[in-house]
Scaffold this motif. Structure first.
Motif, PDB file in Angstrom:
ATOM      1  N   VAL A 347       1.326  -1.288  -0.224  1.00  0.00           N
ATOM      2  CA  VAL A 347       0.394   0.234  -0.002  1.00  0.00           C
ATOM      3  C   VAL A 347       1.050   1.116   0.243  1.00  0.00           C
ATOM      4  CG1 VAL A 347      -1.786   1.204   1.380  1.00  0.00           C
ATOM      5  CG2 VAL A 347      -1.841  -1.005   1.054  1.00  0.00           C
ATOM      6  N   LEU A 348       1.882   1.702   0.637  1.00  0.00           N
ATOM      7  CA  LEU A 348       3.185   2.685   1.210  1.00  0.00           C
ATOM      8  C   LEU A 348       3.354   3.252  -0.508  1.00  0.00           C
ATOM      9  CD1 LEU A 348       4.284   2.174   4.740  1.00  0.00           C
ATOM     10  CD2 LEU A 348       2.360   3.720   4.001  1.00  0.00           C
ATOM     11  N   ASN A 750       7.645 -15.789 -11.509  1.00  0.00           N
ATOM     12  CA  ASN A 750       7.538 -14.359 -12.478  1.00  0.00           C
ATOM     13  C   ASN A 750       8.340 -13.324 -11.829  1.00  0.00           C
ATOM     14  OD1 ASN A 750       7.217 -11.981 -13.045  1.00  0.00           O
ATOM     15  ND2 ASN A 750       5.465 -11.321 -12.089  1.00  0.00           N
ATOM     16  N   VAL A 751       9.391 -13.095 -12.553  1.00  0.00           N
ATOM     17  CA  VAL A 751      11.172 -12.778 -12.231  1.00  0.00           C
ATOM     18  C   VAL A 751      10.987 -10.856 -11.907  1.00  0.00           C
ATOM     19  CG1 VAL A 751      12.068 -14.327 -13.786  1.00  0.00           C
ATOM     20  CG2 VAL A 751      11.471 -12.558 -14.887  1.00  0.00           C
ATOM     21  N   HIS A 752       9.962 -10.391 -13.075  1.00  0.00           N
ATOM     22  CA  HIS A 752       9.318  -8.979 -12.465  1.00  0.00           C
ATOM     23  C   HIS A 752       8.543  -8.815 -11.350  1.00  0.00           C
ATOM     24  CE1 HIS A 752      10.392  -8.569 -16.793  1.00  0.00           C
ATOM     25  NE2 HIS A 752       9.761  -9.514 -16.952  1.00  0.00           N
ATOM     26  N   GLN A 753       8.137  -9.477  -9.754  1.00  0.00           N
ATOM     27  CA  GLN A 753       8.111  -9.562  -9.364  1.00  0.00           C
ATOM     28  C   GLN A 753       9.102  -8.210  -8.328  1.00  0.00           C
ATOM     29  OE1 GLN A 753       7.256 -13.092  -6.863  1.00  0.00           O
ATOM     30  NE2 GLN A 753       5.961 -13.217  -7.614  1.00  0.00           N
ATOM     31  N   PHE A1212      -5.359   6.464  -6.046  1.00  0.00           N
ATOM     32  CA  PHE A1212      -5.837   5.617  -4.889  1.00  0.00           C
ATOM     33  C   PHE A1212      -6.015   4.669  -4.840  1.00  0.00           C
ATOM     34  CE2 PHE A1212      -5.341  10.008  -2.929  1.00  0.00           C
ATOM     35  CZ  PHE A1212      -4.102  10.444  -2.637  1.00  0.00           C
ATOM     36  N   VAL A1213      -6.749   4.766  -5.277  1.00  0.00           N
ATOM     37  CA  VAL A1213      -7.606   2.852  -5.517  1.00  0.00           C
ATOM     38  C   VAL A1213      -7.333   2.289  -7.648  1.00  0.00           C
ATOM     39  CG1 VAL A1213      -9.328   3.209  -4.944  1.00  0.00           C
ATOM     40  CG2 VAL A1213      -9.449   3.801  -7.210  1.00  0.00           C
ATOM     41  N   TRP A1214      -6.526   3.377  -8.134  1.00  0.00           N
ATOM     42  CA  TRP A1214      -6.584   2.012  -9.512  1.00  0.00           C
ATOM     43  C   TRP A1214      -5.045   2.676  -9.506  1.00  0.00           C
ATOM     44  CZ3 TRP A1214      -9.379   6.218 -12.331  1.00  0.00           C
ATOM     45  CH2 TRP A1214     -10.470   6.010 -12.050  1.00  0.00           C
ATOM     46  N   GLY A1215      -4.171   3.433  -8.463  1.00  0.00           N
ATOM     47  CA  GLY A1215      -2.941   3.075  -8.911  1.00  0.00           C
ATOM     48  C   GLY A1215      -2.423   4.309  -9.993  1.00  0.00           C
ATOM     49  N   VAL A1216      -0.730   4.440 -10.584  1.00  0.00           N
ATOM     50  CA  VAL A1216      -0.588   5.173 -11.857  1.00  0.00           C
ATOM     51  C   VAL A1216       0.436   4.173 -12.142  1.00  0.00           C
ATOM     52  CG1 VAL A1216      -0.263   7.485 -10.236  1.00  0.00           C
ATOM     53  CG2 VAL A1216       1.580   5.625 -10.618  1.00  0.00           C
ATOM     54  N   ASP A1217      -0.045   3.188 -12.250  1.00  0.00           N
ATOM     55  CA  ASP A1217       0.956   1.812 -13.046  1.00  0.00           C
ATOM     56  C   ASP A1217      -0.538   0.254 -13.564  1.00  0.00           C
ATOM     57  OD1 ASP A1217       1.637   0.705 -11.161  1.00  0.00           O
ATOM     58  OD2 ASP A1217       3.771   1.326 -11.272  1.00  0.00           O
ATOM     59  N   SER A1218      -0.191  -0.470 -13.450  1.00  0.00           N
ATOM     60  CA  SER A1218      -1.014  -1.351 -14.117  1.00  0.00           C
ATOM     61  C   SER A1218      -0.557  -2.539 -12.583  1.00  0.00           C
ATOM     62  CB  SER A1218      -0.586  -1.966 -15.271  1.00  0.00           C
ATOM     63  OG  SER A1218      -1.318  -1.117 -16.201  1.00  0.00           O
ATOM     64  N   SER A1219       0.515  -2.222 -12.065  1.00  0.00           N
ATOM     65  CA  SER A1219       0.984  -3.233 -10.628  1.00  0.00           C
ATOM     66  C   SER A1219       0.040  -3.484  -9.717  1.00  0.00           C
ATOM     67  CB  SER A1219       2.541  -2.780 -10.232  1.00  0.00           C
ATOM     68  OG  SER A1219       2.100  -1.261  -9.419  1.00  0.00           O
ATOM     69  N   SER A1220      -0.828  -2.227  -9.799  1.00  0.00           N
ATOM     70  CA  SER A1220      -2.061  -2.882  -7.673  1.00  0.00           C
ATOM     71  C   SER A1220      -3.305  -3.201  -8.489  1.00  0.00           C
ATOM     72  CB  SER A1220      -2.495  -1.316  -7.438  1.00  0.00           C
ATOM     73  OG  SER A1220      -3.094  -0.729  -8.690  1.00  0.00           O
ATOM     74  N   TRP A1221      -3.774  -3.637  -8.095  1.00  0.00           N
ATOM     75  CA  TRP A1221      -5.044  -4.704  -7.548  1.00  0.00           C
ATOM     76  C   TRP A1221      -6.133  -3.867  -8.622  1.00  0.00           C
ATOM     77  CZ3 TRP A1221      -9.366  -3.249  -5.387  1.00  0.00           C
ATOM     78  CH2 TRP A1221      -9.673  -2.482  -3.999  1.00  0.00           C
ATOM     79  N   MET A1269      -0.458  10.028 -15.268  1.00  0.00           N
ATOM     80  CA  MET A1269      -1.136   8.728 -15.039  1.00  0.00           C
ATOM     81  C   MET A1269      -1.024   8.575 -16.281  1.00  0.00           C
ATOM     82  SD  MET A1269      -2.330  10.875 -12.726  1.00  0.00           S
ATOM     83  CE  MET A1269      -3.936  11.257 -12.321  1.00  0.00           C
ATOM     84  N   PRO A1270      -0.329   8.789 -17.388  1.00  0.00           N
ATOM     85  CA  PRO A1270      -0.158   8.239 -18.540  1.00  0.00           C
ATOM     86  C   PRO A1270      -0.585   6.755 -18.892  1.00  0.00           C
ATOM     87  CG  PRO A1270       1.885   8.435 -18.188  1.00  0.00           C
ATOM     88  CD  PRO A1270       1.351   8.507 -17.137  1.00  0.00           C
ATOM     89  N   THR A1271      -0.571   6.239 -18.405  1.00  0.00           N
ATOM     90  CA  THR A1271      -0.760   4.509 -17.768  1.00  0.00           C
ATOM     91  C   THR A1271      -2.609   4.534 -18.218  1.00  0.00           C
ATOM     92  OG1 THR A1271       0.612   3.944 -17.245  1.00  0.00           O
ATOM     93  CG2 THR A1271      -0.478   2.249 -17.397  1.00  0.00           C
ATOM     94  N   TRP A1272      -3.332   5.329 -17.687  1.00  0.00           N
ATOM     95  CA  TRP A1272      -4.395   5.387 -18.028  1.00  0.00           C
ATOM     96  C   TRP A1272      -5.395   5.610 -19.383  1.00  0.00           C
ATOM     97  CZ3 TRP A1272      -6.747   8.730 -13.464  1.00  0.00           C
ATOM     98  CH2 TRP A1272      -6.262   8.330 -12.533  1.00  0.00           C
ATOM     99  N   ILE A1273      -4.396   6.369 -20.206  1.00  0.00           N
ATOM    100  CA  ILE A1273      -5.204   6.642 -21.506  1.00  0.00           C
ATOM    101  C   ILE A1273      -4.710   5.501 -22.056  1.00  0.00           C
ATOM    102  CG2 ILE A1273      -4.134   8.291 -23.524  1.00  0.00           C
ATOM    103  CD1 ILE A1273      -3.035  10.517 -21.260  1.00  0.00           C
TER     104      ILE A1273
END
Length: 1321
Positions: A347-348, A750-753, A1212-1221, A1269-1273
């Motif tokens: 989370v942090l 997953n080696v990218h963890q 906060f809920v989506w994150g700025v990338d695609s790593s969060s649930w 947050m360009p990942t959103w686009i």
């Protein structure tokens, strides 16, 4: 037009052209004549067919100057598409340029005149058809791998290919092109022998000086034209699109261009350009995107104002941008939030990435304010009220373990990051500040600066000894004195000792050194320690039992075990040693080692805390021995060890540590297996009876089952919150916990963890190699289904003669065997008779039953007893004592009792119980005092106490089921052994009482205050939450107090400075008289919102308060004393800048507060409602319209602050990338909101808000996505983004539109190109 007619038409055109050629006619006259022919045939201009006819006619049989004039005239007067002509010529001229140098010269002249004027061509009537024709001529889709033949995309390919052709042609002309290398072979230029020159060589004689001179000049002109393509504002932007979206091709082109620039001899002869200029122009395109301007100047100003001195006032210092971090840390330790499925590390980490992106801060500031926030968290527990659920060790865990692991993960990610030219995750100032690999140096500088925050570094009493040892270690190291750990362990715990003066920074540095983030050079930082120690002090004993003794081979005696229990291990090696003893030692040693692991090493071993927790989980799931055989579980042989472990980690603080580390799923999985096995034990197994050296199955099961219930939000099943799971936690169930456990197993390769996920994957893999389902635990599943059924509906009657019926009968007799009335109650509820063997020993009978069989009967027993009490056949006192007898016999039954009573509380079908002191315990002794204290706490937050909550003399009553539950709990002692079982009903009791009418909660806590007076302050504070749960207006006032306190507008002197300190204050602290000190509004709200049954109204209230704060900020001006301090009073212009900066900084502060409250209160569900429901309705209604007398600046600021607030909520809920649930839900929710924006921009939705507010919102929201947050686009529908970008272009925000489209890649490249061309003057 028929084929023959069309053939005749073009024959006529050729005939007319031949005649004009022979006569030497004026090109204008020829144009008129050909246009007349085409017009009479109904051919519209410009004509693609005409371009094909003319170029085919001219190349090469009629390659004469006048035809070139005719062709140019046709291009000038729009008879043919210029781009089609250039494409046709390039495919013919460039391969033949050596034999047709004059044609090559003329082609480049036409290219120079028409390739830089594209606006008129994209606005033509046949634009789409023209681009398709060009694509077919040059085969651009095949060459560049374009996924779409969109017209704008073809334009990019055309410009890029035209430039690349010139580069390859120039390289070939100078002998620099590698024809034999397949990887570098040109797509545009072929070797001479590969060409079908059709006798053209007869027109070129080697050594012809005219031809050689013309060729050399052509090479120079081509290179100059290359420079013009790179330098021209229009084509350079289009080439930048090619660079962004066709990186592989761009790299190949750039390699060729660099080869030309470095080795070209013709370039040296150019008077227009040079090698350096050419390379610089190419470099400018490569970094062109970082030079883009932000949308409007006003939006740019808002995004740039961060922590300059202009913005610092009223508590809005540099640390306030990290306000969400403080709220998350405090919220993670809320008494109502015992466990989380997601580790606080994850989370942090996600939150820090968000705040870094939004605020564009350096690693130095990131680490510094992360440490400061964690230190503030610890300081808020310096003078805590005495409570049954202390959290000091959890707070220290966050500071010294969790935060350090977060920093380690961020540094690892930063140092392993690779520079990728195609990465669009950063832009503008953020891209400039993202310097890979600098994070470790910034960690050092942040910790050095942390020493200036002396007030935050004072250690709490329980950490003084550890801080002194850390300081002494550094002092010994500096002096060169070699000491063993035994000497450090012997340092006095006297907190007033002036010898070492250890503080929290010493502990932080030691934690960083232990995790290889720092080295011992930190000991030499200026001011780190006070002096050095040249010899070992004589007052430190040299021989005492400690960890070094164990490492040197000492036996684990009781004396040594006692010492190790209270002293944490200092290294992983020491932990591994004690773990080895727990696995391979004697029976006594195993239990002692397990107890040691659950002691100070778990609660205070911050440098190795995650390893301690991992070892405990491994011990709870021992592998079967190699010689194990038979159907029985190998766990039965480990009963004493398992019991010692579960007892050792049963406290709230220990459970919280597992939760913070993210190990709840793994711990729950271990406990499920233990409960399944020991809950099924019968008398034939050795685990079923208790002897001096054995532990009963019921005891092991009860400890495991009670601990397991604490892990999956047992109390949350009775709140009925309609929202989705919060971001920081989740409504856990056994199924969900197993799902999380299995998710780590499936991602083990997953080696990218990141480091944290790798650690949790290792823990999960140590339990099982294969996924586990709830079906693996049939007895647990059966109980869970019964538990869910109890919540859903009332109990049904038992069938007579079943085993459950007999168990119910025996239990009832065991609990109430002296009450004949109770038996009558049982008869009425089960439609059967009493047990035929009344004289039998119920205890012996029940002792032989598996625990699961007893639990299956408990609900029916409690229902029968409650019915008997309601009908007057069983006294309340006997009811409470009977329930206690059951819980004493099988403590695990407490969970089922709580489950049933809590479910019945929510149904509200039982009559109220009069708490009169005769039948039920009376709260009258201190109820009025509790109410007055509640009023004091609530009033301190500037909330008007409702009249119903301020007192009253009516008879105290509780729902019968709630009265039974509280009566049961107050029969227990408040010692440690009882508390591990009371923790479970305590949470449920709070939730259940909060959902009942006023004053149920004050009554409950009044009764408990009489039982445990030392906890009265805690109970009073807990009861104060009811005021806000029962009164909507009071809750809104509390929210308003949070905003006013943060801004420093509160009348309370403690809150006048605003900021984080005013919002969260000193936590829940006690004064000199052990009473609750005034509580800050933020702390109170954090403890209130988990009990809200409905949170969807919060969006409206929070946004309304946000807008109200904007008006307050803009109307309050700015403090002149601040200007005087900064010597700005005489400079009117600077005053204006200061006022603007101050207002923007403060509105961003309240926006971050608002977003944090929405996120923590309702998580993903509330944010989804915000985007899909509330914001559209807010813009459509007149609530967002400009008020009378409101300036345009205020209207604009309203729109901007709402965009900032919405962006933060989403992040906060989506994150700025695609790593969060949460990112998995982003596409749908964000897509819906973007569709609303597109429809409103097209005029399909009528808006009620002011146009200025609307425009500010759109610009602010879109620019924040582009910047942060360009990942959103990448997840928004292509058509929607084109509509939005088109409107941005109409608003003269073309730079923003281009950045928006450029991020998406091929999908948006064509639209971006069209905007670039449209902006051409």
């Amino acid at each position: 037009m028929a084929g023959s007619e069309q053939s005749n038409l073009w024959d006529n055109v050729i005939k007319q052209t031949k005649e004009a050629q022979e006569k030497g006619s004026d090109p204008l006259l020829w144009s008129v004549q050909v246009s007349s022919i085409l017009s009479s045939a109904g051919v519209s201009l410009p004509s693609i067919e005409l371009a094909n006819v003319l170029v085919s006619y001219m190349c090469w049989e009629n390659n004469v100057p006048i035809l070139w004039k005719f062709l140019e005239n046709a291009m000038v007067y729009n008879m043919v598409p210029s781009m089609v002509v250039l494409a046709l010529l390039s495919s013919r001229v460039i391969p033949s340029r050596r034999f047709q140098p004059a044609a090559y010269r003329l082609y480049m002249e036409l290219l120079k005149r028409h390739a830089f004027s594209l606006r008129s061509q994209i606005n033509g009537p046949n634009y789409q058809m023209v681009m398709q024709s060009i694509d077919a001529i040059l085969d651009l889709s095949q060459i560049f791998g374009l996924q779409t033949s969109e017209a704008g995309t073809v334009v990019v390919g055309f410009i890029f290919s035209s430039l690349w052709q010139l580069v390859d042609a120039s390289l070939d002309d100078e002998g620099l092109l590698e024809h034999d290398n397949p990887e570098k072979k040109s797509r545009w230029v072929r070797k001479s022998q590969e060409m079908d020159i059709d006798g053209l060589h007869n027109r070129y004689e080697k050594g012809n000086e005219h031809y050689e001179k013309l060729q050399n000049q052509n090479t120079v002109i081509a290179i100059e034209l290359i420079a013009q393509f790179l330098d021209n504002k229009l084509t350079s932007k289009i080439l930048n699109l090619a660079k962004q979206n066709m990186p592989t091709h761009w790299e190949a082109f750039l390699e060729q261009l660099q080869l030309l620039a470095v080795n070209s001899s013709a370039l040296k002869n150019s008077k227009v350009t040079s090698s350096e200029v050419l390379l610089q122009l190419a470099s400018d395109i490569c970094i062109g995107s970082t030079k883009s301007k932000l949308p409007s100047r006003l939006v740019q100003k808002c995004h740039e104002i961060r922590d300059s001195s202009l913005g610092l006032c009223h508590g809005t210092g540099r640390s306030t941008i990290w306000l969400p971090l403080d709220l998350v840390l405090e919220d993670a330790l809320t008494l109502t939030r015992v466990v989380n499925a997601t580790s606080l590390i994850e989370v942090l980490t996600g939150l820090i990435k968000i705040l870094r992106a939004i605020n564009c801060v350096t690693w130095h500031d990131t680490f510094l304010y992360l440490w400061i926030a964690a230190l503030r968290l610890v300081q808020r527990e310096r003078n805590p009220i005495d409570s049954p659920m202390p959290h000091l060790y959890s707070r220290l865990c966050i500071l010294l373990s969790i935060t350090t692991l977060v920093v380690a993960g961020l540094i690892e990610e930063d140092e392993s990051a690779k520079v990728d030219e195609t990465d669009h995750t950063c832009a503008y100032q953020w891209k400039k500040q993202k310097v890979t690999g600098k994070s470790r140096q910034d960690l050092v500088s942040s910790l050095q600066m942390l020493g200036n925050f002396i007030g935050l570094l004072a250690p709490p009493r329980s950490a003084v000894s550890a801080a002194n040892r850390a300081a002494a270690k550094a002092m010994f190291f500096i002096s060169g004195t070699s000491v063993e750990s035994s000497y450090l362990d012997g340092i006095s715990m006297n907190e007033n000792s002036a010898d070492y003066l250890g503080n929290m920074r010493h502990l932080i540095v030691e934690a960083c050194i232990a995790r290889n983030l720092l080295d011992t050079s930190a000991y030499f930082w200026p001011g780190y320690v006070k002096g050095c120690i040249n010899e070992i002090p004589c007052n430190i004993p040299s021989q005492m039992p400690c960890w070094s003794s164990l490492m040197q081979g000492a036996s684990l005696t009781p004396l040594l075990a006692k010492a190790l229990l209270s002293a944490p291990a200092s290294s992983l090696t020491e932990l591994e040693k004690i773990f080895e003893i727990a696995v391979n030692g004697s029976d006594y040693e195993k239990i002692s080692a397990a107890t040691i692991l659950c002691g100070a090493s778990l609660t205070q071993g911050w440098n190795i805390q995650e390893h301690t927790a991992h070892f405990i989980i491994r011990l709870l799931s021992p592998p079967p021995p190699t010689d194990h055989s038979g159907s029985g579980s190998h766990l039965r042989g480990h009963a004493p060890l398992l019991n010692a472990l579960m007892s050792g980690i049963s406290s709230v603080d220990c459970i919280k540590i597992f939760s913070l580390l993210g190990m709840v799923p793994q711990l729950a999985c271990s406990l499920m297996a233990i409960c399944e096995i020991f809950g099924s034990c019968v008398s034939s197994g050795s685990c079923s009876h208790t002897t001096e050296n054995e532990t009963s199955a019921h005891t092991v099961f009860s400890n495991g089952f009670t601990l397991f219930l604490k892990l999956w939000r047992f109390d949350r099943c009775f709140g009925g919150r309609p929202t989705d799971i919060p971001t920081v936690g989740s409504n856990l169930t056994p199924d969900y916990l197993l799902l999380l456990q299995n998710s780590y197993l499936t991602s083990s390769g997953n080696v990218h963890q990141d480091h944290n996920k790798r650690r949790l994957t290792a823990v999960a893999s140590s339990l099982s190699e294969h996924p586990i389902s709830i079906d693996s635990f049939p007895n647990l599943k059966s109980w869970y289904m019964q538990h869910i059924a109890c919540i859903a509906s009332t109990l049904s009657g038992l069938a007579q003669g079943t085993s459950v019926h007999r168990h119910v009968d025996e239990l009832f007799n065991f609990m109430f065997k002296e009450q004949d009335q109770g038996r009558e109650s049982l008869d009425c509820n089960t439609s059967g008779s009493c047990s035929p063997s009344r004289e039998a020993d119920e205890y012996t009978y029940l002792s032989k039953l598996p625990a699961w069989d007893i639990l299956a009967a408990v609900q029916h027993v409690v229902d029968a007893a409650l019915t008997a009490c309601a009908n007057g056949r069983l006294s309340p006192r006997k009811l409470a004592m009977g329930l206690k007898i059951l819980v004493d016999f099988l403590p695990a039954s407490l969970g089922t009792i709580v489950s049933y009573l809590s479910a019945e509380i929510t149904r509200g079908v039982w009559k109220p119980a009069s708490m009169n002191g005769t039948d039920w315990p009376s709260p009258d002794a201190n109820l009025s005092s509790v109410r007055e204290k509640i009023k004091t706490i609530v009033s301190a937050t500037a909330v008007h106490v409702p009249s119903g909550a301020s007192g009253g003399s009516c008879q105290a009553t509780l729902p019968l089921t709630l009265a039974a539950l509280v009566s049961l709990t107050i029969t227990y002692k408040t010692d440690r052994d009882s508390q591990r079982y009371l923790d479970l009903p305590a949470q449920v009791l709070a939730s259940a009482a909060a959902s009942c009418p006023w004053p149920c909660m004050p009554i409950v806590y009044s009764l408990w205050s009489q039982k445990a007076k030392r906890w009265s302050g805690f109970f009073v504070f807990s009861a104060s939450r009811t005021v806000f749960l029962q009164n909507h207006k009071a809750l809104v006032q509390l929210l308003r107090s949070c905003f006013t306190a943060t801004l420093g507008l509160h009348s309370d002197p403690l809150s006048c400075n605003g900021g984080i300190g005013a919002l969260l204050g000193h936590g829940i602290a006690s004064d000199a008289h052990d009473k609750v000190s005034p509580v800050a509004p933020g702390i109170l709200y954090i403890h209130v919102y988990p009990h809200l049954s409905d949170v969807f109204f919060l969006n409206k209230e929070i946004v309304s308060l946000l807008i109200h704060c904007v008006r307050d900020i803009t109307s309050s001006g700015f403090p002149m004393e601040e200007c005087k301090r900064m010597k700005m009073v005489m400079n009117v212009r600077i005053q204006g800048q200061y006022q603007m900066a101050s207002s923007l900084t403060r509105v961003k502060l309240v926006a971050s507060l608002a977003a944090s409250l929405v996120w923590s209160s309702g998580g993903l569900g509330l944010v989804q409602s915000l985007f899909e429901e509330f914001l559209p309705s807010w813009f459509v209604s007149d609530h967002s319209s400009k008020q009378e007398g409101e300036s345009n600046a205020v209207a604009w600021l309203k729109g901007y602050v709402v965009s900032y607030f919405a962006s933060l909520c989403g992040a906060f809920v989506w994150g700025v990338d695609s790593s969060s649930w949460g990112s998995k839900r982003r596409r749908k929710i964000l897509g819906t909101h973007m569709e609303f924006l597109a429809n409103a921009l097209q005029g399909q939705i009528k808006l009620g808000c002011d146009e200025i507010t609307w425009r500010a919102y759109v610009l602010g929201f879109i620019s924040l996505m582009v910047i942060c947050m360009p990942t959103w686009i990448l997840e928004v529908d292509v058509h929607v983004m084109k509509i939005i970008s088109k409107k941005l272009s109409d608003w003269n925000e073309r730079e923003l539109a281009l950045e928006l489209l450029g991020i998406r890649g091929h999908d948006f490249m064509g639209a971006a190109a069209e905007i670039i061309i449209e902006s051409q003057p």
